[in-house]
Motif scaffolding. Structure first.
Motif, PDB file in Angstrom:
ATOM      1  N   ASN A   6       9.729 -40.982   2.458  1.00 48.76           N
ATOM      2  CA  ASN A   6       8.699 -41.553   3.333  1.00 48.76           C
ATOM      3  C   ASN A   6       7.419 -40.728   3.316  1.00 48.76           C
ATOM      4  OD1 ASN A   6      10.155 -43.799   4.206  1.00 48.76           O
ATOM      5  ND2 ASN A   6      11.159 -42.645   5.824  1.00 48.76           N
ATOM      6  N   MET A   7       7.537 -39.418   3.332  1.00 48.21           N
ATOM      7  CA  MET A   7       6.352 -38.561   3.310  1.00 48.21           C
ATOM      8  C   MET A   7       5.600 -38.683   1.990  1.00 48.21           C
ATOM      9  SD  MET A   7       5.987 -37.295   6.248  1.00 48.21           S
ATOM     10  CE  MET A   7       4.737 -36.086   5.922  1.00 48.21           C
ATOM     11  N   SER A   8       6.333 -38.704   0.870  1.00 49.07           N
ATOM     12  CA  SER A   8       5.654 -38.816  -0.429  1.00 49.07           C
ATOM     13  C   SER A   8       5.003 -40.186  -0.580  1.00 49.07           C
ATOM     14  CB  SER A   8       6.617 -38.535  -1.583  1.00 49.07           C
ATOM     15  OG  SER A   8       7.638 -39.519  -1.660  1.00 49.07           O
ATOM     16  N   MET A   9       5.647 -41.221  -0.057  1.00 44.17           N
ATOM     17  CA  MET A   9       5.068 -42.569  -0.099  1.00 44.17           C
ATOM     18  C   MET A   9       3.789 -42.628   0.725  1.00 44.17           C
ATOM     19  SD  MET A   9       5.306 -45.706  -1.168  1.00 44.17           S
ATOM     20  CE  MET A   9       6.987 -45.928  -1.656  1.00 44.17           C
ATOM     21  N   ARG A  10       3.830 -42.102   1.933  1.00 47.14           N
ATOM     22  CA  ARG A  10       2.637 -42.108   2.791  1.00 47.14           C
ATOM     23  C   ARG A  10       1.499 -41.308   2.170  1.00 47.14           C
ATOM     24  NH1 ARG A  10       3.944 -42.529   9.004  1.00 47.14           N
ATOM     25  NH2 ARG A  10       5.769 -43.859   8.908  1.00 47.14           N
TER      26      ARG A  10
END
Length: 63
Positions: A6-10
């Motif tokens: 989720n962090m890398s996607m955001r």
């Protein structure tokens, strides 16, 4: 999905948004865009995955 995903996607999507806005503003700077509408199209592909995501829209010129 996990937190690192989720962090890398955001982070990626924020980079796409910020850099795209900067590029569009730079392209429009100094141009007579008042009253004009521009068709915009963004294509995102991910290497290693069989996916292509297309977003289409319109951008109104600056007054």
């Amino acid at each position: 999905m996990d937190d690192s995903f989720n962090m890398s996607m955001r982070k990626f999507l924020k980079q796409v948004g910020v850099t795209s806005q900067q590029a569009i503003e730079e392209a429009m700077r100094g141009q007579d865009t008042a009253g004009k509408t521009f068709r915009a199209r963004a294509v995102i592909t991910v290497e290693g995955l069989d996916m292509e995501h297309v977003v289409e829209g319109r951008i109104e010129g600056a007054e």
